[in-house]
Motif scaffolding. Structure first.
Motif, mmCIF file in Angstrom:
data_model
loop_
_atom_site.group_PDB
_atom_site.id
_atom_site.type_symbol
_atom_site.label_atom_id
_atom_site.label_comp_id
_atom_site.label_asym_id
_atom_site.label_seq_id
_atom_site.Cartn_x
_atom_site.Cartn_y
_atom_site.Cartn_z
ATOM 1 N N SER A 93 5.739 -18.500 -22.866
ATOM 2 C CA SER A 93 6.358 -19.462 -21.954
ATOM 3 C C SER A 93 5.288 -20.074 -21.052
ATOM 4 C CB SER A 93 7.426 -18.757 -21.109
ATOM 5 O OG SER A 93 6.814 -18.030 -20.055
ATOM 6 N N SER A 94 5.733 -20.902 -20.115
ATOM 7 C CA SER A 94 4.791 -21.549 -19.200
ATOM 8 C C SER A 94 4.674 -20.799 -17.878
ATOM 9 C CB SER A 94 5.216 -22.998 -18.953
ATOM 10 O OG SER A 94 6.540 -23.023 -18.430
ATOM 11 N N LEU A 95 5.477 -19.735 -17.711
ATOM 12 C CA LEU A 95 5.466 -18.960 -16.466
ATOM 13 C C LEU A 95 5.227 -17.486 -16.778
ATOM 14 C CD1 LEU A 95 8.647 -20.567 -14.872
ATOM 15 C CD2 LEU A 95 6.286 -20.989 -14.142
ATOM 16 N N SER A 96 4.926 -16.727 -15.725
ATOM 17 C CA SER A 96 4.772 -15.285 -15.925
ATOM 18 C C SER A 96 6.118 -14.647 -16.248
ATOM 19 C CB SER A 96 4.209 -14.634 -14.657
ATOM 20 O OG SER A 96 2.880 -15.033 -14.471
ATOM 21 N N MET A 97 6.075 -13.554 -16.997
ATOM 22 C CA MET A 97 7.293 -12.766 -17.272
ATOM 23 C C MET A 97 7.030 -11.332 -16.841
ATOM 24 S SD MET A 97 7.249 -11.626 -21.250
ATOM 25 C CE MET A 97 5.827 -10.708 -21.879
ATOM 26 N N TRP A 98 8.113 -10.603 -16.573
ATOM 27 C CA TRP A 98 7.987 -9.218 -16.136
ATOM 28 C C TRP A 98 9.073 -8.409 -16.846
ATOM 29 C CZ3 TRP A 98 6.534 -7.769 -10.490
ATOM 30 C CH2 TRP A 98 6.627 -6.393 -10.291
ATOM 31 N N PRO A 99 8.847 -7.997 -18.081
ATOM 32 C CA PRO A 99 9.871 -7.204 -18.776
ATOM 33 C C PRO A 99 10.058 -5.848 -18.097
ATOM 34 C CG PRO A 99 8.045 -7.796 -20.239
ATOM 35 C CD PRO A 99 7.627 -8.117 -18.858
ATOM 36 N N ALA A 100 11.311 -5.468 -17.949
ATOM 37 C CA ALA A 100 11.610 -4.181 -17.307
ATOM 38 C C ALA A 100 12.998 -3.725 -17.702
ATOM 39 C CB ALA A 100 11.508 -4.314 -15.787
ATOM 40 N N HIS A 146 15.405 -6.880 -18.809
ATOM 41 C CA HIS A 146 15.494 -8.218 -18.231
ATOM 42 C C HIS A 146 14.106 -8.676 -17.812
ATOM 43 C CE1 HIS A 146 15.285 -5.572 -14.794
ATOM 44 N NE2 HIS A 146 15.005 -6.601 -13.999
ATOM 45 N N ASP A 147 14.020 -9.900 -17.375
ATOM 46 C CA ASP A 147 12.792 -10.404 -16.765
ATOM 47 C C ASP A 147 12.963 -10.241 -15.262
ATOM 48 O OD1 ASP A 147 10.540 -11.674 -15.935
ATOM 49 O OD2 ASP A 147 11.210 -13.697 -16.467
ATOM 50 N N HIS A 148 12.149 -9.397 -14.678
ATOM 51 C CA HIS A 148 12.273 -9.110 -13.254
ATOM 52 C C HIS A 148 12.034 -10.358 -12.407
ATOM 53 C CE1 HIS A 148 12.366 -6.661 -9.694
ATOM 54 N NE2 HIS A 148 11.106 -6.905 -9.373
ATOM 55 N N LEU A 149 11.294 -11.317 -12.953
ATOM 56 C CA LEU A 149 11.029 -12.555 -12.220
ATOM 57 C C LEU A 149 12.154 -13.575 -12.423
ATOM 58 C CD1 LEU A 149 7.222 -12.838 -13.079
ATOM 59 C CD2 LEU A 149 8.263 -11.904 -11.004
ATOM 60 N N LYS A 150 12.957 -13.365 -13.467
ATOM 61 C CA LYS A 150 14.091 -14.250 -13.750
ATOM 62 C C LYS A 150 15.174 -13.409 -14.416
ATOM 63 C CE LYS A 150 15.167 -18.861 -15.278
ATOM 64 N NZ LYS A 150 14.658 -20.149 -15.749
ATOM 65 N N PRO A 151 15.929 -12.647 -13.591
ATOM 66 C CA PRO A 151 16.853 -11.636 -14.138
ATOM 67 C C PRO A 151 17.971 -12.192 -15.011
ATOM 68 C CG PRO A 151 16.430 -11.270 -11.801
ATOM 69 C CD PRO A 151 15.845 -12.614 -12.129
#
Ligand code: CU
Length: 160
Positions: A93-100, A146-151
Motif C-alpha cells: 500500500s501507500s501507507l504504513s500497516m501494523w498487523p496485530a 486487524h491493522d492497528h493503524l486502520k482497524p
C-alpha cells in the motif's frame, strides 16, 4: 560338489538381499520432496528407530503464506493454514500497516504473551510500504487480526 552349490546359493541370497535393500531405500528428489518408501508415523521430523540414516528423517513441511496489504485492505478475508505455518504480511500500500491480533486496542485474542501489547501476534510498529512482517502460527484456532493503524481493515487466519 554340494559345497560349491551351497556357496553359490549363499552368494545368490546375499546379492539378491542387497539389491532389494537398495531398491526399497528412500530416494531424495531434487525438489526436496521425498519419494519412495515413506511411512506415516506420529513422530514426524524424528528419526525412525533402527533407521537412523539422514535420508530417513522426514522433515515436517511448514509453509510460508503471503497476505498482501493494499490501500483497500488485506488481500485475504479468511486464510486457512496449518499449525507451524508462517504468514508474511506484505505491505503493497501507500501507507504504513501494523498487523496485530484482534481485538483493537488490546490485541490479546492470540493467547501468547511477550509482545508489545497483548500478544506476540503483533508487528508492534508501522510496517513501511514495501516492507513485510512475518508471524509463525503455532496455535490452532480462528485468529482475527486487524491493522492497528486502520482497524477497519481486518481478516482471519484459521489454523488447523
Ligand atoms: Cu489495534
Amino acid at each position: 560338489m554340494n559345497k560349491i552349490l551351497a556357496v553359490i546359493l549363499v552368494l545368490a541370497v546375499v546379492i539378491l538381499g542387497g539389491y532389494f535393500l537398495l531398491k526399497s531405500g528412500v530416494v531424495q528428489a531434487p525438489n526436496g520432496e521425498i519419494e519412495g518408501k515413506v511411512e506415516e508415523t506420529p513422530t514426524m521430523g524424528m528419526p525412525v528407530p533402527g533407521t537412523n540414516t539422514p535420508e530417513m528423517i522426514v522433515e515436517t513441511e511448514s509453509r510460508n503464506v503471503i497476505i498482501i496489504y493494499t490501500d483497500l485492505g488485506y488481500s485475504s478475508n479468511t486464510l486457512n493454514i496449518k499449525a507451524g505455518d508462517t504468514v508474511t504480511f506484505e505491505n503493497d500500500s501507500s501507507l504504513s500497516m501494523w498487523p496485530a491480533s484482534a481485538f483493537h486496542p488490546t490485541h490479546a485474542a492470540y493467547p501468547t504473551t511477550g509482545g508489545c501489547l497483548g500478544s506476540t501476534f503483533d508487528a508492534c510498529r508501522g510496517i513501511l510500504p514495501g516492507e513485510s512482517w512475518s508471524f509463525k502460527f503455532d496455535l490452532a484456532g480462528a485468529w482475527k487480526y486487524h491493522d492497528h493503524l486502520k482497524p477497519s481493515y481486518f481478516g482471519t487466519v484459521v489454523v488447523e
